[in-house]
Design an enzyme around this catalytic site. Structure first.
Site, PDB file in Angstrom:
ATOM      1  N   GLU A  71     -11.780 -30.172  -3.116  1.00  0.00           N
ATOM      2  CA  GLU A  71     -12.369 -28.834  -3.134  1.00  0.00           C
ATOM      3  C   GLU A  71     -11.638 -28.046  -2.049  1.00  0.00           C
ATOM      4  O   GLU A  71     -11.558 -28.505  -0.904  1.00  0.00           O
ATOM      5  CB  GLU A  71     -13.868 -28.941  -2.810  1.00  0.00           C
ATOM      6  CG  GLU A  71     -14.544 -27.605  -2.929  1.00  0.00           C
ATOM      7  CD  GLU A  71     -16.050 -27.656  -2.655  1.00  0.00           C
ATOM      8  OE1 GLU A  71     -16.610 -28.762  -2.537  1.00  0.00           O
ATOM      9  OE2 GLU A  71     -16.636 -26.570  -2.550  1.00  0.00           O
ATOM     10  N   ARG A 306     -15.377 -45.294   0.481  1.00  0.00           N
ATOM     11  CA  ARG A 306     -14.616 -44.293   1.228  1.00  0.00           C
ATOM     12  C   ARG A 306     -14.097 -44.900   2.521  1.00  0.00           C
ATOM     13  O   ARG A 306     -14.564 -45.947   2.959  1.00  0.00           O
ATOM     14  CB  ARG A 306     -15.469 -43.053   1.497  1.00  0.00           C
ATOM     15  CG  ARG A 306     -16.707 -43.328   2.335  1.00  0.00           C
ATOM     16  CD  ARG A 306     -17.664 -42.138   2.338  1.00  0.00           C
ATOM     17  NE  ARG A 306     -17.152 -41.006   3.036  1.00  0.00           N
ATOM     18  CZ  ARG A 306     -16.971 -39.800   2.492  1.00  0.00           C
ATOM     19  NH1 ARG A 306     -17.241 -39.600   1.221  1.00  0.00           N
ATOM     20  NH2 ARG A 306     -16.526 -38.808   3.202  1.00  0.00           N
ATOM     21  N   LYS A 316     -15.468 -32.521   6.533  1.00  0.00           N
ATOM     22  CA  LYS A 316     -14.894 -31.173   6.612  1.00  0.00           C
ATOM     23  C   LYS A 316     -15.767 -30.268   7.457  1.00  0.00           C
ATOM     24  O   LYS A 316     -15.253 -29.441   8.202  1.00  0.00           O
ATOM     25  CB  LYS A 316     -14.756 -30.590   5.214  1.00  0.00           C
ATOM     26  CG  LYS A 316     -13.581 -31.122   4.452  1.00  0.00           C
ATOM     27  CD  LYS A 316     -13.476 -30.364   3.137  1.00  0.00           C
ATOM     28  CE  LYS A 316     -12.663 -31.144   2.129  1.00  0.00           C
ATOM     29  NZ  LYS A 316     -13.007 -30.755   0.761  1.00  0.00           N
TER      30      LYS A 316
END
Ligand code: ATP
Ligand code: MG
Length: 601
Positions: A71, A306, A316
């Site tokens: 994104e 992850r 982020k």
């Protein structure tokens, strides 16, 4: 995304340097699929699209298709690098294609600057989205028209409805983990009415939050994600690519499967927190395929753990805070765990690939110690970095019996393990710079370097014997004095008859290049910054950067931006790509030669 699993529960994994090849269960899945020709009949119409685009097309030249779908709402971090290496790496390994897809379905917080930084980061890692003659760089927002049509189709087929319950009412009817949900009052409204309302939503006739479009799946499902998830909401927001064309935007859970299917992705790899979404992923694609909108075979989602790395934050949101609150100089500050920061720090793309290989891909969460990452970088830098001499904390060494104006050159190899890389010349003269710590007026036991009466070898040069030192009125060391032995020069006959224990590095004072060197250290002092209720900002290491004026061997003046070196005894350094000017590079320490962090200080 959810933060990583709390640290206390899971042990930190320290992969030993010589670990066996790590496992990668995704590779096993791909190999099994290829072996049984699971995707036989998969065609590729030359571009992403619904069923008709691929219907009478040729077989897909790509044996598999993966995608990396960031994104564009921030810079990529070390966690994304794992996903990039996995998705692009596996496509490369199996003659496939990996698409770079900007998942820009959320109009807020997305910017062109982030798109550009993502492109640069993926290219820097050495990957390409160009495969079989096509640039596979896509934007989810290019599919908005199709997504809207698909939603209309779901309404017509009885698989979606406009719900006007308040958020609170919806929460109340959704049920809990142990109780089934209940149908709300709008669930059975006629398709015709939903169609009209959804069209009105699109035309801006209803306020944000007044209604949503929901998939009609199963309010009693034990999986809450199947209890009629919202698939469209109203947002009067400007989008970085579609401008003001839309005021309804698809939810991620609806958009992502469709993006994958339009692009004919075979293996859609995502992190574990999406596991519970997989049933909806499959449900949605099956409904659209049976309606003739999407082509078979459909993509499959697989989940992997992850990357959780100690000593850094990989979120982020937190990275944006570090930049906006000026804890760092920007996204590419060499202390940032972003790929832009890693590049400036001097880490190498090959080091990342080695790291991804070493940690492998698994289905269970674990923590990787930051030293594993650093070891991978050292391993690659040791191979490729030319050796140079730098004196980081200089003090003058005067060779009293050396002629005042003479100079000569000493040869030093560029790389001890690679003689083919040749040698360079080090100028030698009466006054040299040496490290302050290489002299002790009153040596401690076991100290082998310079002290009055002791002999050491000046690396690649002569053996000298220390005669004393000078201090200023405050007692600070100003210079060290010595005499040299004219027949002791390295590489000359008889030089090795001098047996000395100490071997120190030096640069000629008259020839040296004085410049700023930045000694970076970890940005956080804690192992798991921000774990529990702590504020990660309070765990920022106050000594994460130290600027020194160093004396470097003259050849370093010509270093070009991003050129990497090992400064003997000190570690690996890179000429900063932003602040270096021709003839006056500035150096960043990438990593020390050995892990000094885990030793008691
Ligand atoms: P963040 O949690 O930092 O906000 P994100 O998951 O929201 O990251 P995206 O831009 O959606 O960021 O991520 C793009 C891809 O990178 C996704 O497929 C995601 O699964 C993957 N990814 C993100 N963080 C990690 C990580 N720590 N380890 C492995 N893959 C990751
Ligand atoms: Mg995300």
């Amino acid at each position: 995304m959810k933060p990583a699993t709390p640290p206390a529960a899971k042990g930190t994994r320290r992969t030993p340097a010589a670990a066996a090849p790590a496992t990668n269960f995704i590779r096993n899945i791909v190999e099994a699929d290829l072996a049984k020709d699971a995707d036989a009949g998969r065609t590729w119409g030359g571009r992403p699209g619904p069923a008709p685009v691929h219907a009478s097309a040729a077989p897909d030249p790509a044996r598999i298709r993966t995608r990396f779908p960031p994104e564009p709402n921030g810079y990529l971090h070390l966690g994304h690098a794992k996903s990039i290496c996995l998705n692009f790496g596996i496509a490369r390994a199996y003659e496939g294609a990996c698409h770079l897809r900007f998942d820009d379905t959320n109009p807020e917080k997305e910017e062109q600057e982030y798109v550009d930084s993502i492109v640069a980061a993926v290219q820097w890692l050495g990957f390409s989205w160009n495969a079989f003659g096509t640039e596979h760089r896509y934007y989810a927002s290019d599919y908005f028209d199709f997504m809207y049509e698909a939603a209309m189709h779901l309404i017509d087929a009885g698989h979606a409805y406009v719900d006007q319950q308040s958020a609170e009412q919806m929460r109340a009817t959704r049920g809990t983990l142990t109780e089934a949900g209940a149908a709300g009052p709008y669930r059975e409204r006629p398709a015709e009415e939903s169609r009209r309302l959804f069209d009105e939503m699109r035309r801006g006739m209803h306020a944000e939050g007044s209604m949503v479009l929901r998939a009609k799946v199963d309010m009693a499902s034990p999986n809450i994600n199947l209890r009629d998830p919202t698939i469209y909401r109203i947002r009067f927001a400007h989008h970085h690519r579609t401008g003001d064309k839309w005021c309804v935007y698809p939810m991620y859970t609806y958009a992502h499967p469709i993006e994958d299917a339009l692009e004919r992705i075979t293996h859609s790899l995502c992190t574990l927190e999406f596991e519970d979404q997989r049933p909806f992923y499959d449900w949605l694609l099956a409904r659209l395929a049976e309606g003739g909108l999407l082509a078979h075979p459909l993509p499959h989602q697989y989940e992997f753990a992850r990357l959780n790395l100690t000593h850094v934050v990989l979120s982020k949101r937190k990275l944006i805070e570090l930049v906006q609150e000026r804890h760092v100089s920007g996204w590419d500050d060499p202390r940032m765990p972003t790929l832009a920061g890693a590049r400036r720090r001097g880490y190498t793309p090959q080091g990342f690939l080695g790291f991804a290989e070493r940690i492998g891909v698994s289905k269970s969460d674990s923590w990787i110690d930051y030293t594993v990452f650093e070891d991978c970088m050292r391993e690659h830098l040791n191979e490729v970095a030319a050796r140079r001499i730098a004196v980081l904390d200089p003090v003058r060494l005067v060779i009293d019996n050396y002629p005042d104006t003479d100079d000569e050159t000493c040869d030093a190899p560029n790389h001890p393990q690679h003689p083919e890389l040749g040698k360079r010349a080090l100028p030698f003269s009466k006054e040299l710079w040496i490290e302050r710590e290489d002299f002790m007026e009153h040596p401690t036991p076991g100290y082998f370097r310079l002290y009055p009466g002791n002999k050491v070898r000046l690396r690649y040069g002569y053996v000298v014997e220390c005669t004393g030192c000078e201090r200023d009125s405050a007692g600070n060391l100003v210079s060290v004095h010595c005499n040299y032995f004219t027949d002791s020069r390295s590489g000359t006959p008889g030089a090795d008859t001098y047996k000395v224990k100490g071997n120190i590095h030096w640069v000629s004072a008259r020839h040296a290049y004085a410049c700023v060197v930045r000694l970076y250290d970890r940005l956080f002092t804690s192992v798991h910054p921000g774990a529990g209720d702590s504020d990660y900002r309070r765990e920022i290491n106050p000594d994460s950067v130290k600027l020194v004026t160093a004396q470097l061997e003259p050849s370093l003046k010509e270093a070009h931006p991003e050129e990497r070196f090992q400064f003997e005894r000190h570690g690996y350094f890179v000429a900063d790509r932003i602040d270096s000017a021709p003839g006056s590079p500035v150096f960043n320490r990438t990593v020390t030669l050995r892990d000094s962090w885990n030793k008691p200080h």
